[in-house]
Design an enzyme around this catalytic site. Structure first.
Site, PDB file in Angstrom:
ATOM      1  NE  ARG A   1     -11.386  -3.313   4.900  1.00  0.00           N
ATOM      2  CZ  ARG A   1     -12.324  -3.899   4.152  1.00  0.00           C
ATOM      3  NH1 ARG A   1     -13.239  -4.678   4.713  1.00  0.00           N
ATOM      4  NH2 ARG A   1     -12.356  -3.711   2.841  1.00  0.00           N
TER       5      ARG A   1
ATOM      6  CG  ASP B   1     -15.332   0.852   1.589  1.00  0.00           C
ATOM      7  OD1 ASP B   1     -15.116  -0.358   1.634  1.00  0.00           O
ATOM      8  OD2 ASP B   1     -14.682   1.671   2.274  1.00  0.00           O
TER       9      ASP B   1
ATOM     10  CB  ALA C   1      -2.696   0.765   9.123  1.00  0.00           C
TER      11      ALA C   1
ATOM     12  CG  ASP D   1       8.734  -0.588   5.949  1.00  0.00           C
ATOM     13  OD1 ASP D   1       7.667  -0.741   5.313  1.00  0.00           O
ATOM     14  OD2 ASP D   1       9.138  -1.411   6.806  1.00  0.00           O
TER      15      ASP D   1
ATOM     16  CG  ASN E   1      -2.417  -3.350  12.015  1.00  0.00           C
ATOM     17  OD1 ASN E   1      -1.338  -3.956  12.065  1.00  0.00           O
ATOM     18  ND2 ASN E   1      -3.214  -3.401  10.968  1.00  0.00           N
TER      19      ASN E   1
ATOM     20  CG  HIS F   1     -12.473   0.709   5.183  1.00  0.00           C
ATOM     21  ND1 HIS F   1     -12.829   0.596   3.869  1.00  0.00           N
ATOM     22  CD2 HIS F   1     -11.236   0.152   5.272  1.00  0.00           C
ATOM     23  CE1 HIS F   1     -11.865   0.007   3.186  1.00  0.00           C
ATOM     24  NE2 HIS F   1     -10.883  -0.288   4.020  1.00  0.00           N
TER      25      HIS F   1
ATOM     26  NE  ARG G   1     -12.737  -1.711  -3.154  1.00  0.00           N
ATOM     27  CZ  ARG G   1     -12.036  -2.002  -2.081  1.00  0.00           C
ATOM     28  NH1 ARG G   1     -12.616  -2.050  -0.891  1.00  0.00           N
ATOM     29  NH2 ARG G   1     -10.743  -2.240  -2.171  1.00  0.00           N
TER      30      ARG G   1
ATOM     31  CB  VAL H   1      -0.964  -0.025   1.209  1.00  0.00           C
ATOM     32  CG1 VAL H   1      -1.688   1.297   1.373  1.00  0.00           C
ATOM     33  CG2 VAL H   1      -1.971  -1.148   1.042  1.00  0.00           C
TER      34      VAL H   1
HETATM   35  N1  LIG Z   1      -7.859   1.809   4.424  1.00  0.00           N
HETATM   36  C1  LIG Z   1      -7.875   1.119   3.286  1.00  0.00           C
HETATM   37  O1  LIG Z   1      -8.742   1.322   2.432  1.00  0.00           O
HETATM   38  C2  LIG Z   1      -6.823   0.097   3.055  1.00  0.00           C
HETATM   39  C3  LIG Z   1      -6.038  -0.286   4.099  1.00  0.00           C
HETATM   40  N2  LIG Z   1      -5.083  -1.242   3.933  1.00  0.00           N
HETATM   41  C4  LIG Z   1      -4.294  -1.579   5.108  1.00  0.00           C
HETATM   42  O2  LIG Z   1      -2.980  -1.041   4.969  1.00  0.00           O
HETATM   43  C5  LIG Z   1      -2.090  -1.781   5.808  1.00  0.00           C
HETATM   44  C6  LIG Z   1      -0.820  -2.131   5.029  1.00  0.00           C
HETATM   45  O3  LIG Z   1      -1.125  -3.071   4.024  1.00  0.00           O
HETATM   46  P1  LIG Z   1       0.022  -3.609   3.021  1.00  0.00           P
HETATM   47  O4  LIG Z   1       0.833  -2.477   2.548  1.00  0.00           O
HETATM   48  O5  LIG Z   1      -0.638  -4.497   2.054  1.00  0.00           O
HETATM   49  O6  LIG Z   1       0.898  -4.483   4.017  1.00  0.00           O
HETATM   50  P2  LIG Z   1       2.451  -4.850   3.809  1.00  0.00           P
HETATM   51  O7  LIG Z   1       2.714  -5.982   4.733  1.00  0.00           O
HETATM   52  O8  LIG Z   1       2.749  -5.017   2.365  1.00  0.00           O
HETATM   53  O9  LIG Z   1       3.219  -3.540   4.303  1.00  0.00           O
HETATM   54  C7  LIG Z   1       3.201  -3.097   5.628  1.00  0.00           C
HETATM   55  C8  LIG Z   1       4.546  -2.453   5.881  1.00  0.00           C
HETATM   56  O10 LIG Z   1       4.514  -1.836   7.167  1.00  0.00           O
HETATM   57  C9  LIG Z   1       5.842  -1.948   7.683  1.00  0.00           C
HETATM   58  N3  LIG Z   1       5.848  -1.696   9.125  1.00  0.00           N
HETATM   59  C10 LIG Z   1       5.364  -2.472  10.106  1.00  0.00           C
HETATM   60  N4  LIG Z   1       5.597  -1.886  11.313  1.00  0.00           N
HETATM   61  C11 LIG Z   1       6.235  -0.719  11.065  1.00  0.00           C
HETATM   62  C12 LIG Z   1       6.736   0.327  11.888  1.00  0.00           C
HETATM   63  N5  LIG Z   1       6.607   0.281  13.231  1.00  0.00           N
HETATM   64  N6  LIG Z   1       7.327   1.392  11.286  1.00  0.00           N
HETATM   65  C13 LIG Z   1       7.473   1.447   9.944  1.00  0.00           C
HETATM   66  N7  LIG Z   1       7.003   0.478   9.108  1.00  0.00           N
HETATM   67  C14 LIG Z   1       6.410  -0.590   9.669  1.00  0.00           C
HETATM   68  C15 LIG Z   1       6.275  -3.353   7.305  1.00  0.00           C
HETATM   69  O11 LIG Z   1       7.682  -3.507   7.358  1.00  0.00           O
HETATM   70  C16 LIG Z   1       5.705  -3.463   5.892  1.00  0.00           C
HETATM   71  O12 LIG Z   1       6.671  -3.093   4.916  1.00  0.00           O
HETATM   72  C17 LIG Z   1      -2.888  -2.988   6.305  1.00  0.00           C
HETATM   73  O13 LIG Z   1      -3.336  -2.741   7.623  1.00  0.00           O
HETATM   74  C18 LIG Z   1      -4.054  -3.051   5.349  1.00  0.00           C
HETATM   75  O14 LIG Z   1      -5.181  -3.691   5.901  1.00  0.00           O
HETATM   76  C19 LIG Z   1      -4.862  -1.821   2.725  1.00  0.00           C
HETATM   77  C20 LIG Z   1      -5.611  -1.455   1.641  1.00  0.00           C
HETATM   78  C21 LIG Z   1      -6.674  -0.489   1.717  1.00  0.00           C
HETATM   79  C1  LIG Z   2      -7.888  -3.870   2.358  1.00  0.00           C
HETATM   80  C2  LIG Z   2      -8.908  -2.833   2.411  1.00  0.00           C
HETATM   81  O1  LIG Z   2      -9.191  -2.269   3.435  1.00  0.00           O
HETATM   82  C3  LIG Z   2      -9.609  -2.500   1.183  1.00  0.00           C
HETATM   83  O2  LIG Z   2      -9.114  -2.714   0.067  1.00  0.00           O
HETATM   84  O3  LIG Z   2     -10.750  -2.013   1.288  1.00  0.00           O
END
Ligand SMILES: NC(=O)C1=CN([C@@H]2O[C@H](COP(=O)(O)OP(=O)(O)OC[C@H]3O[C@@H](n4cnc5c(N)ncnc54)[C@H](O)[C@@H]3O)[C@@H](O)[C@H]2O)C=CC1
Ligand SMILES: CC(=O)C(=O)O
Length: 308
Positions: A92, A152, A123, A40, A99, A179, A155, A19
């Site tokens: 979620r 959403d 997140a 990161d 988280n 969400h 979508r 993301v």
């Molecule tokens: N609000 C929304 O619409 C959406 C939310 N998300 C959420 O976004 C979050 C991330 O998803 P992805 O990128 O796919 O996961 P990912 O696992 O690919 O990336 C998460 C990153 O966070 C890093 N991280 C963890 N703890 C950390 C810290 N203390 N400081 C700095 N970096 C840290 C990790 O090293 C990793 O690179 C998830 O909680 C996911 O559910 C994802 C898509 C849409």
């Molecule tokens: C993962 C997430 O929260 C979304 O794609 O809606």
């Protein structure tokens, strides 16, 4: 003129996974700010993402580099994607334990946060994490938002675009509240071209609950297929960042504290350089309000549990 070195607008992205990197790429392509800082705690991944992003920066007026947590705390917009993502089939809400701990550590690393910064939570679960960040960041609540149900709602608009043969921008319809699985599609006051959406002939035989369910399940389908969602949220964040930088006051459903429901929920807000300017509650029927009340109860209880 003071001797201080002037700098342009800065945006920091904490978490450079699927993301965070997609958001960085979208913001780079749209030249949203003058400088993008990426952080990161996995330094190797972070370095790889930044080197790759720098290869794309020749089509942009934005520069990109790694930022320390302290530098990121001084950015104008701080986007938090750091956190665990859903495994296939996982909700979620199930991410909250993992988280909230990550969020606490990220917020403490960013301190002191620039007093005018806008903090944007991505997140999940995003309403709960927004509530926590409003309490723990030290910023006024109107400067702490979550991306909420903007994704959403898009979508839903895309689904209705295909059903009604109009551009998605003509579909004025919102998903509000959670969400997640408890999200609410506000059909009763949705319009297309100024006409109530439910009065369209094509809507007469449509199972609205089923359509809303498809929208709510879309993230699950994408996660089943490719492991994560990233492009939709990247477009959303780049749009919100532009609204902040250009003080556009665009109206989109975002996570914020909603006095009417006494909880952090996603409702349409106008967003500008100072953060949330106003909350707009769309007209809702009794069923929609009851569903929002259920999300509010959950959000209130979850926040109280993790904030104490
Ligand atoms: N609000 C929304 O619409 C959406 C939310 N998300 C959420 O976004 C979050 C991330 O998803 P992805 O990128 O796919 O996961 P990912 O696992 O690919 O990336 C998460 C990153 O966070 C890093 N991280 C963890 N703890 C950390 C810290 N203390 N400081 C700095 N970096 C840290 C990790 O090293 C990793 O690179 C998830 O909680 C996911 O559910 C994802 C898509 C849409
Ligand atoms: C993962 C997430 O929260 C979304 O794609 O809606």
């Amino acid at each position: 003129m003071s001797g201080a070195k002037q700098r342009g607008s800065q945006m920091a992205i904490i978490g450079a996974g699927s993301v965070g990197s997609a958001i960085a790429f979208a913001c780079l392509m749209r030249s949203v700010v003058s400088e993008l800082l990426v952080n990161d705690f996995n330094e190797k991944v972070c370095q790889g993402q930044v080197l790759d992003l720098q290869d794309a920066a020749f089509v942009s007026s934005t520069k990109v580099r790694i930022g320390t947590p302290k530098e990121c705390g001084q950015a104008d917009i701080i986007v938090i994607t750091a956190g665990a993502r859903q495994r296939p089939g996982e909700t979620r809400d199930a991410l909250v334990l993992r988280n909230e701990e990550i969020l606490r550590s990220v917020l403490s690393g960013l301190q002191p946060i620039k007093s005018t910064a806008i903090l944007m939570l991505v997140a999940n679960p995003v309403n709960i994490l927004t509530c926590m960040a409003q309490k723990f960041s030290g910023l006024p609540p109107h400067q702490v938002i979550g991306t909420g149900t903007y994704l959403d709602s898009n979508r839903l608009r895309v689904a209705m675009r295909d059903h009604l043969d109009v551009a998605e921008s003509a579909v004025n319809a919102y998903i509000v509240g959670d969400h997640g699985d408890k999200q609410v599609a506000v059909w009763s006051s949705a319009t297309v071209g100024g006409k109530p959406m439910l009065s369209f002939e094509e809507m007469k035989n449509l199972d609205l609950d089923k359509e809303a369910e498809k929208v709510a399940r879309k993230a699950y389908s994408i996660i089943d297929l490719k492991g994560a969602t990233s492009f939709g949220i990247a477009a959303v964040v780049s749009d919100l960042a532009l609204s902040i930088i250009l003080n556009k006051l665009s109206v989109n459903p975002l996570s914020t504290y909603c006095e009417r429901f006494d909880a952090c929920l996603s409702f349409p807000v106008s967003l500008g350089a100072n953060g949330v300017e106003r909350i707009i509650y769309p007209d809702m029927n009794d069923k929609e309000i009851a569903m929002v009340e259920a999300s509010a109860k959950f959000a209130r209880e979850a926040c109280a549990k993790y904030i104490s």
